[in-house]
Design a protein around this motif. Structure first.
Motif, short mmCIF file in Angstrom:
data_model
loop_
_atom_site.label_atom_id
_atom_site.label_comp_id
_atom_site.label_asym_id
_atom_site.label_seq_id
_atom_site.Cartn_x
_atom_site.Cartn_y
_atom_site.Cartn_z
N GLY A 197 -5.77 32.75 18.94
CA GLY A 197 -6.11 33.87 19.80
C GLY A 197 -7.54 33.83 20.29
N THR A 198 -8.06 35.01 20.57
CA THR A 198 -9.42 35.14 21.11
C THR A 198 -10.29 35.93 20.15
N MET A 199 -11.61 35.84 20.39
CA MET A 199 -12.57 36.61 19.62
C MET A 199 -13.54 37.30 20.57
N PRO A 200 -13.69 38.60 20.45
CA PRO A 200 -14.73 39.29 21.22
C PRO A 200 -16.10 39.02 20.58
N ILE A 201 -16.86 38.10 21.19
CA ILE A 201 -18.15 37.69 20.64
C ILE A 201 -19.23 38.62 21.18
N GLN A 202 -20.03 39.15 20.29
CA GLN A 202 -21.09 40.08 20.67
C GLN A 202 -22.43 39.37 20.60
N ILE A 203 -23.05 39.17 21.74
CA ILE A 203 -24.27 38.38 21.85
C ILE A 203 -25.46 39.33 21.98
N ALA A 204 -26.40 39.24 21.04
CA ALA A 204 -27.51 40.18 21.00
C ALA A 204 -28.78 39.48 20.55
N GLY A 205 -29.83 40.28 20.38
CA GLY A 205 -31.12 39.73 19.94
C GLY A 205 -31.96 39.29 21.13
N ASN A 206 -32.73 38.23 20.91
CA ASN A 206 -33.62 37.69 21.94
C ASN A 206 -32.81 36.77 22.83
N VAL A 207 -32.03 37.37 23.74
CA VAL A 207 -31.12 36.61 24.58
C VAL A 207 -31.14 37.18 25.99
N ARG A 208 -30.99 36.30 26.96
CA ARG A 208 -31.10 36.72 28.36
C ARG A 208 -29.92 37.57 28.82
N TYR A 209 -28.71 37.13 28.48
CA TYR A 209 -27.51 37.85 28.91
C TYR A 209 -26.77 38.40 27.69
N GLY A 210 -27.20 39.55 27.25
CA GLY A 210 -26.58 40.16 26.07
C GLY A 210 -25.34 40.94 26.45
N GLY A 211 -24.37 40.98 25.52
CA GLY A 211 -23.17 41.75 25.77
C GLY A 211 -21.98 41.17 25.04
N LEU A 212 -20.80 41.63 25.43
CA LEU A 212 -19.56 41.18 24.78
C LEU A 212 -18.82 40.19 25.67
N TRP A 213 -18.51 39.06 25.09
CA TRP A 213 -17.81 37.99 25.80
C TRP A 213 -16.58 37.62 24.97
N GLU A 214 -15.39 37.85 25.52
CA GLU A 214 -14.16 37.51 24.80
C GLU A 214 -13.63 36.17 25.28
N THR A 215 -13.39 35.28 24.35
CA THR A 215 -12.90 33.95 24.69
C THR A 215 -12.08 33.40 23.53
N ALA A 216 -11.32 32.35 23.80
CA ALA A 216 -10.52 31.72 22.76
C ALA A 216 -11.42 31.01 21.75
N PHE A 217 -11.00 30.96 20.52
CA PHE A 217 -11.72 30.21 19.50
C PHE A 217 -11.81 28.75 19.92
N GLY A 218 -12.93 28.11 19.57
CA GLY A 218 -13.09 26.69 19.87
C GLY A 218 -14.31 26.38 20.70
N VAL A 219 -14.84 27.38 21.43
CA VAL A 219 -16.08 27.17 22.17
C VAL A 219 -17.19 26.88 21.15
N THR A 220 -18.19 26.09 21.51
CA THR A 220 -19.24 25.76 20.55
C THR A 220 -20.31 26.86 20.51
N LEU A 221 -21.03 26.90 19.40
CA LEU A 221 -22.10 27.88 19.25
C LEU A 221 -23.17 27.68 20.33
N GLY A 222 -23.45 26.43 20.67
CA GLY A 222 -24.44 26.14 21.70
C GLY A 222 -24.04 26.68 23.06
N GLU A 223 -22.74 26.56 23.38
CA GLU A 223 -22.26 27.11 24.66
C GLU A 223 -22.43 28.62 24.69
N ILE A 224 -22.16 29.27 23.58
CA ILE A 224 -22.29 30.73 23.51
C ILE A 224 -23.73 31.15 23.76
N VAL A 225 -24.66 30.48 23.09
CA VAL A 225 -26.07 30.89 23.17
C VAL A 225 -26.72 30.45 24.47
N GLU A 226 -26.55 29.18 24.83
CA GLU A 226 -27.29 28.62 25.97
C GLU A 226 -26.61 28.87 27.31
#
Length: 533
Positions: A351-380
């Motif tokens: 399935g998917t995971m609603p990933i919540q991106i926060a902290g010192n980040v340019r585009y903060g918010g909730l991004w829902e995507t299927a499991f398998g994306v890399t941590l680097g893709e999420i952050v960068e």
């Protein structure tokens, strides 16, 4: 009830052919969305323009809030970061017809942040009027409940199992197994509990659903109740969420009045009732047994297991305890079928995971995507790197007791097994980004300090270990620590990880040991004896 909740669709001075969406999500309210809505209504009245103002939830791109949208024949058009002072210029630009303006992002669905997502759990959030049954039904609402009633209990349980859905609160336990255990238990009464006690730093998905799509949670809990034989459910929220609680309480009333809750759900002859309970915000009450103690009117202290809640839970009865995101995903699974959900994901993380991106980040918010994306893709890529423009130093995944990942681990796939293998946790899906100015020894100290404050005090490893760990870290930070102190921290973390009664004490070692492992230079303070090198 907050003023923002009292405003519903059609709250403008007059009703007309134009439909304007202004979020009432807490993120937008904090940025002046209520003042903005009032300004739009006033300007429309001054110009003699008839329109409807819909106070929707957020689509999750917090860097765009308040995001104003207008319905046009060619789709919804968005205008970003709008303040009350911008309203006159929006009308001058004919924004009601999708006119050009410096803040215009074009068709909202085509904006990269939204277009790149796979939204299953959050498909309606930010799209519908949260308290409109008509909007909810038009976007596929209640289809899952209808199919569950047609399938029956066994068929519903099988669908949930085949979907591969796992708990979204942190443990990642298979939802179907938990439901089947409660369904098979013999008792005169059973319960369903939604754990909406969202206490992790950098998380906001539960709040967004309660504020932006509350009927999805109600539908998911009703499906669960019918499947396991429970006639009563509780949603355990926190007092820090006044807008979410007010919206959700009203949604329960609306669903009950429409027959989706109560003694005869949708004319099926089956009963399920729902109640919202608001806790005082104790972090430990996010642990399922402490939560049940609180629901029973007691102090929130962790229970020893066994017995498991599925066998003897709330008031000693078999109880399903699921995270809000797990339950809010159930309507999609039942409406579209188990395979439609299982087709997304990687390995055992379906399935998917609603990933919540926060902290010192340019585009903060909730991004829902299927499991398998890399941590680097999420952050960068998705998060756009740090807001400061400085290099990323660390990313904490899984809340304040999650591990810190260095850039060298950015190729780690975002799924349960990969994160476990890398010594981390997915938890509730929170990701907090730090740039290269962060002091990871300070963050390790914070983990112990947080644990000492939030411990329920029942077990010795957590109650005493967190305090002793804080004291040792204070010595290290003062430059008076040596190698023996760092060795002591490692031993202490080992004891807490395997000796604590619940995950609060058991997870404190994750941020501490990951900081020590990946950022050893931050533990070499001025004056540190050579033995520590």
């Amino acid at each position: 009830m907050p003023d923002s909740v009292m405003q519903s669709a059609g709250a403008a001075a007059a009703s007309g052919p134009y439909r304007v969406y202004i979020p009432r999500d807490s993120s937008a309210l904090a940025l002046g969305a209520d003042r903005l809505a009032a300004a739009v209504a006033a300007e429309a009245a001054r110009r003699g323009v008839a329109l409807d103002i819909v106070r929707n939830g957020s689509r999750g791109a917090f860097f765009l809030e308040p995001l104003v949208e207008v319905e046009t024949p060619f789709g919804r058009v968005g205008y970003r970061e709008i303040a009350a002072d911008d309203v006159a210029s929006l009308f001058e630009a004919d924004f009601l017809s999708g006119g050009d303006h410096p803040t215009c992002i074009g068709k909202t669905d085509d904006f990269p942040w939204f277009a790149g997502q796979t939204r299953l759990t959050f498909a309606r959030c930010g799209i519908v009027d949260p308290l409109s049954l008509e909007d909810y039904a038009a976007q596929g609402g209640w289809k899952g409940l209808k199919r569950a009633l047609a399938l029956g209990d066994i068929g519903t349980l099988e669908e949930v199992s085949l979907s591969g859905l796992r708990g979204r609160g942190g443990a990642g336990f298979p939802t179907g197994v938990k439901w089947k255990t409660v369904a098979m238990a013999k008792a005169d009464r059973k319960y369903v509990i939604c754990n909406a006690d969202e206490g992790d730093s950098g998380t906001f998905a539960d709040r967004m659903i309660m504020e932006g799509d509350p009927f999805s949670l109600i539908e998911g809990m009703a499906i669960c109740g019918l499947a396991v034989g429970a006639t009563k459910g509780f949603v355990y929220s926190r007092s820090e969420y006044p807008h979410a609680n007010a919206t959700f309480a009203r949604a329960i009333e609306i669903a009950r009045e429409a027959g989706h809750l109560g003694p005869n759900i949708d004319g099926s002859g089956r009963a399920f009732e729902l109640e919202l309970r608001v806790g005082a915000g104790a972090y430990v009450c996010g642990e399922e047994t402490a939560l049940m103690e609180s629901l029973e009117g007691k102090r929130g202290i962790v229970r020893a297991k066994p017995p498991l809640p599925a066998i003897a839970g709330l008031f000693g009865k078999p109880t399903v305890v699921n995270n809000l995101l797990s339950l809010a995903t159930i309507p999609f699974i039942l409406a579209e079928g188990a395979q439609a959900y299982a087709d997304f994901g990687a390995g055992r993380s379906r399935g998917t995971m609603p990933i919540q991106i926060a902290g010192n980040v340019r585009y903060g918010g909730l991004w829902e995507t299927a499991f398998g994306v890399t941590l680097g893709e999420i952050v960068e890529t998705i998060g756009g790197g740090t807001a400061t423009g400085r290099p990323v130093k660390a990313v904490q995944c899984g809340g304040p007791l999650g591990a810190y990942f260095p850039v060298s681990l950015f190729d780690t796939p975002y799924d349960y097994e990969a994160f476990t293998a890398a010594g981390g946790l997915i938890g509730h899906g929170g990701i907090v980004v730090f740039d290269d100015t962060a002091d990871m020894a300070e963050m390790a100290h914070f983990a112990f300090e947080f644990g000492a404050l939030e411990s329920c005090g029942k077990c010795t490893p957590c109650r005493i270990g967190a305090v002793r760990g804080r004291e040792v870290m204070e010595k290290v930070l003062a430059g008076r620590g040596g190698r023996a102190d760092l060795t002591l921290l490692e031993d202490l973390c080992e004891t807490m990880k395997f000796g604590s009664l619940c995950a609060l004490g058991g997870f404190i070692p994750y941020p501490v040991t990951s900081a020590m492992t990946h950022f050893p230079q931050d533990f070499r303070r001025a004056g540190l004896p050579a033995a520590a090198e």
